[in-house]
Design a protein around this motif. Structure first.
Motif, PDB file in Angstrom:
ATOM      1  N   GLU A  34       0.845  -1.198   0.000  1.00  0.00           N
ATOM      2  CA  GLU A  34       0.000   0.000   0.000  1.00  0.00           C
ATOM      3  C   GLU A  34       0.875   1.241   0.000  1.00  0.00           C
ATOM      4  O   GLU A  34       1.898   1.286   0.669  1.00  0.00           O
ATOM      5  CB  GLU A  34      -0.873   0.080   1.262  1.00  0.00           C
ATOM      6  CG  GLU A  34      -1.887  -1.009   1.416  1.00  0.00           C
ATOM      7  CD  GLU A  34      -2.647  -0.903   2.737  1.00  0.00           C
ATOM      8  OE1 GLU A  34      -2.507   0.110   3.455  1.00  0.00           O
ATOM      9  OE2 GLU A  34      -3.375  -1.857   3.053  1.00  0.00           O
ATOM     10  N   GLY A  36      -0.430   5.202   0.518  1.00  0.00           N
ATOM     11  CA  GLY A  36      -1.643   5.989   0.689  1.00  0.00           C
ATOM     12  C   GLY A  36      -1.415   7.213   1.545  1.00  0.00           C
ATOM     13  O   GLY A  36      -0.322   7.456   2.045  1.00  0.00           O
ATOM     14  N   LYS A  37      -2.477   7.978   1.681  1.00  0.00           N
ATOM     15  CA  LYS A  37      -2.454   9.149   2.549  1.00  0.00           C
ATOM     16  C   LYS A  37      -3.364   8.865   3.726  1.00  0.00           C
ATOM     17  O   LYS A  37      -4.521   8.486   3.556  1.00  0.00           O
ATOM     18  CB  LYS A  37      -2.930  10.398   1.804  1.00  0.00           C
ATOM     19  CG  LYS A  37      -2.968  11.642   2.686  1.00  0.00           C
ATOM     20  CD  LYS A  37      -3.194  12.926   1.906  1.00  0.00           C
ATOM     21  CE  LYS A  37      -4.561  13.042   1.323  1.00  0.00           C
ATOM     22  NZ  LYS A  37      -4.841  14.370   0.762  1.00  0.00           N
ATOM     23  N   ILE A  38      -2.822   9.029   4.927  1.00  0.00           N
ATOM     24  CA  ILE A  38      -3.601   8.834   6.135  1.00  0.00           C
ATOM     25  C   ILE A  38      -3.839  10.196   6.773  1.00  0.00           C
ATOM     26  O   ILE A  38      -2.893  10.955   7.005  1.00  0.00           O
ATOM     27  CB  ILE A  38      -2.891   7.904   7.129  1.00  0.00           C
ATOM     28  CG1 ILE A  38      -2.800   6.504   6.538  1.00  0.00           C
ATOM     29  CG2 ILE A  38      -3.596   7.886   8.474  1.00  0.00           C
ATOM     30  CD1 ILE A  38      -2.105   5.496   7.411  1.00  0.00           C
ATOM     31  N   THR A  39      -5.095  10.495   7.027  1.00  0.00           N
ATOM     32  CA  THR A  39      -5.481  11.737   7.687  1.00  0.00           C
ATOM     33  C   THR A  39      -5.999  11.386   9.070  1.00  0.00           C
ATOM     34  O   THR A  39      -6.884  10.547   9.204  1.00  0.00           O
ATOM     35  CB  THR A  39      -6.570  12.476   6.893  1.00  0.00           C
ATOM     36  OG1 THR A  39      -6.077  12.732   5.576  1.00  0.00           O
ATOM     37  CG2 THR A  39      -6.941  13.784   7.562  1.00  0.00           C
ATOM     38  N   LYS A  40      -5.424  12.016  10.055  1.00  0.00           N
ATOM     39  CA  LYS A  40      -5.844  11.794  11.442  1.00  0.00           C
ATOM     40  C   LYS A  40      -6.424  13.112  11.948  1.00  0.00           C
ATOM     41  O   LYS A  40      -5.726  14.120  12.026  1.00  0.00           O
ATOM     42  CB  LYS A  40      -4.633  11.377  12.284  1.00  0.00           C
ATOM     43  CG  LYS A  40      -4.953  11.052  13.717  1.00  0.00           C
ATOM     44  CD  LYS A  40      -3.677  10.581  14.424  1.00  0.00           C
ATOM     45  CE  LYS A  40      -3.907  10.350  15.886  1.00  0.00           C
ATOM     46  NZ  LYS A  40      -2.666   9.957  16.576  1.00  0.00           N
ATOM     47  N   GLU A  53      -1.460  14.625   8.605  1.00  0.00           N
ATOM     48  CA  GLU A  53      -1.487  13.827   7.388  1.00  0.00           C
ATOM     49  C   GLU A  53      -0.100  13.268   7.154  1.00  0.00           C
ATOM     50  O   GLU A  53       0.899  13.978   7.314  1.00  0.00           O
ATOM     51  CB  GLU A  53      -1.905  14.665   6.179  1.00  0.00           C
ATOM     52  CG  GLU A  53      -3.373  15.019   6.166  1.00  0.00           C
ATOM     53  CD  GLU A  53      -3.798  15.683   4.857  1.00  0.00           C
ATOM     54  OE1 GLU A  53      -2.965  16.322   4.190  1.00  0.00           O
ATOM     55  OE2 GLU A  53      -4.977  15.540   4.513  1.00  0.00           O
ATOM     56  N   ASN A  56       1.603   6.852   3.821  1.00  0.00           N
ATOM     57  CA  ASN A  56       1.795   5.564   4.461  1.00  0.00           C
ATOM     58  C   ASN A  56       2.269   4.537   3.451  1.00  0.00           C
ATOM     59  O   ASN A  56       1.685   4.403   2.376  1.00  0.00           O
ATOM     60  CB  ASN A  56       0.474   5.111   5.094  1.00  0.00           C
ATOM     61  CG  ASN A  56       0.587   3.782   5.765  1.00  0.00           C
ATOM     62  OD1 ASN A  56       0.255   2.766   5.185  1.00  0.00           O
ATOM     63  ND2 ASN A  56       1.072   3.781   6.988  1.00  0.00           N
ATOM     64  N   GLN A  58       3.014   0.433   3.356  1.00  0.00           N
ATOM     65  CA  GLN A  58       2.879  -0.816   4.096  1.00  0.00           C
ATOM     66  C   GLN A  58       3.813  -1.838   3.460  1.00  0.00           C
ATOM     67  O   GLN A  58       3.717  -2.128   2.268  1.00  0.00           O
ATOM     68  CB  GLN A  58       1.442  -1.323   4.068  1.00  0.00           C
ATOM     69  CG  GLN A  58       1.248  -2.560   4.930  1.00  0.00           C
ATOM     70  CD  GLN A  58      -0.172  -3.057   4.865  1.00  0.00           C
ATOM     71  OE1 GLN A  58      -0.543  -3.738   3.912  1.00  0.00           O
ATOM     72  NE2 GLN A  58      -0.961  -2.705   5.864  1.00  0.00           N
ATOM     73  N   GLU A  93       5.310   7.507   6.777  1.00  0.00           N
ATOM     74  CA  GLU A  93       5.209   6.581   7.900  1.00  0.00           C
ATOM     75  C   GLU A  93       5.138   5.188   7.289  1.00  0.00           C
ATOM     76  O   GLU A  93       4.435   4.973   6.302  1.00  0.00           O
ATOM     77  CB  GLU A  93       3.954   6.886   8.696  1.00  0.00           C
ATOM     78  CG  GLU A  93       3.704   5.975   9.865  1.00  0.00           C
ATOM     79  CD  GLU A  93       2.452   6.389  10.619  1.00  0.00           C
ATOM     80  OE1 GLU A  93       2.577   7.159  11.585  1.00  0.00           O
ATOM     81  OE2 GLU A  93       1.364   5.944  10.211  1.00  0.00           O
ATOM     82  N   GLU A  95       4.415   1.084   7.803  1.00  0.00           N
ATOM     83  CA  GLU A  95       3.828   0.009   8.601  1.00  0.00           C
ATOM     84  C   GLU A  95       4.552  -1.278   8.228  1.00  0.00           C
ATOM     85  O   GLU A  95       4.775  -1.561   7.050  1.00  0.00           O
ATOM     86  CB  GLU A  95       2.342  -0.174   8.283  1.00  0.00           C
ATOM     87  CG  GLU A  95       1.472   0.945   8.724  1.00  0.00           C
ATOM     88  CD  GLU A  95       0.006   0.705   8.387  1.00  0.00           C
ATOM     89  OE1 GLU A  95      -0.311  -0.271   7.671  1.00  0.00           O
ATOM     90  OE2 GLU A  95      -0.823   1.499   8.840  1.00  0.00           O
ATOM     91  N   LYS A 103       4.492   0.915  13.529  1.00  0.00           N
ATOM     92  CA  LYS A 103       4.583   2.153  12.758  1.00  0.00           C
ATOM     93  C   LYS A 103       5.973   2.725  12.955  1.00  0.00           C
ATOM     94  O   LYS A 103       6.451   2.841  14.081  1.00  0.00           O
ATOM     95  CB  LYS A 103       3.555   3.169  13.229  1.00  0.00           C
ATOM     96  CG  LYS A 103       2.146   2.844  12.877  1.00  0.00           C
ATOM     97  CD  LYS A 103       1.242   3.982  13.309  1.00  0.00           C
ATOM     98  CE  LYS A 103      -0.169   3.770  12.860  1.00  0.00           C
ATOM     99  NZ  LYS A 103      -1.004   4.938  13.158  1.00  0.00           N
TER     100      LYS A 103
END
Length: 155
Positions: A34, A36-40, A53, A56, A58, A93, A95, A103
């Protein structure tokens, strides 16, 4: 490490290697499953609303020992992700599977991509009553500090 930095580093490599914080290498038959973009979007314990943001990656090990991810292939995956998902030049980041999903941050030492440890933190320590860290003083510096003398007017 930002997305632009990994793309630049990959363009100068013939192979890709990721190194865990303990010094061992991720098996070279890994896949990047993967990008991707992770938004928290969250609220911290002090009541402040925050947005973070990251990009990511994986990493995953399969029983596919005959295929290796080449640098140019990972660059093309990243560029497709930027185009399709609208990913900007964000921090990466990673995983990776350990006892549970770990992480990691990402750095590059000129040869290997280093998976760096991440720590949790309280973002509102001043709101939570957590005392500020006291500065560490060297005894040698204290001994050289000016001292009060009788009649000197400092007491």
């Amino acid at each position: 490490m930002k997305l632009s930095e990994i793309k630049s580093a990959l363009k100068g490599l013939n192979t890709i290697a990721f190194q865990l914080p303990n010094g061992t290498l991720v098996p070279n038959h890994f896949h990047v499953t993967e990008v991707g973009k992770i938004t928290k979007h969250f609220i911290d314990c002090g009541g402040t609303v925050r947005n973070e943001e990251v990009v990511n990656f994986q990493l995953w090990n399969a029983n596919d020992y005959d295929h290796r991810l080449h640098p140019e292939k990972l660059v093309s995956i990243i560029e497709l992700s930027e185009k399709v998902l609208g990913i900007e030049d964000l921090e990466i980041e990673v995983e990776y599977q350990a006892e549970t999903i770990g992480k990691f941050g990402l750095e590059f030492d000129g040869t290997n991509f280093l998976l760096t440890t991440k720590q949790t933190d309280c973002l509102a320590q001043d709101q939570c009553g957590i005392p500020a860290k006291k500065p560490k003083l060297k005894m040698a510096d204290i001994n050289n500090a000016p001292t009060c003398t009788p009649g000197g007017g400092c007491c």
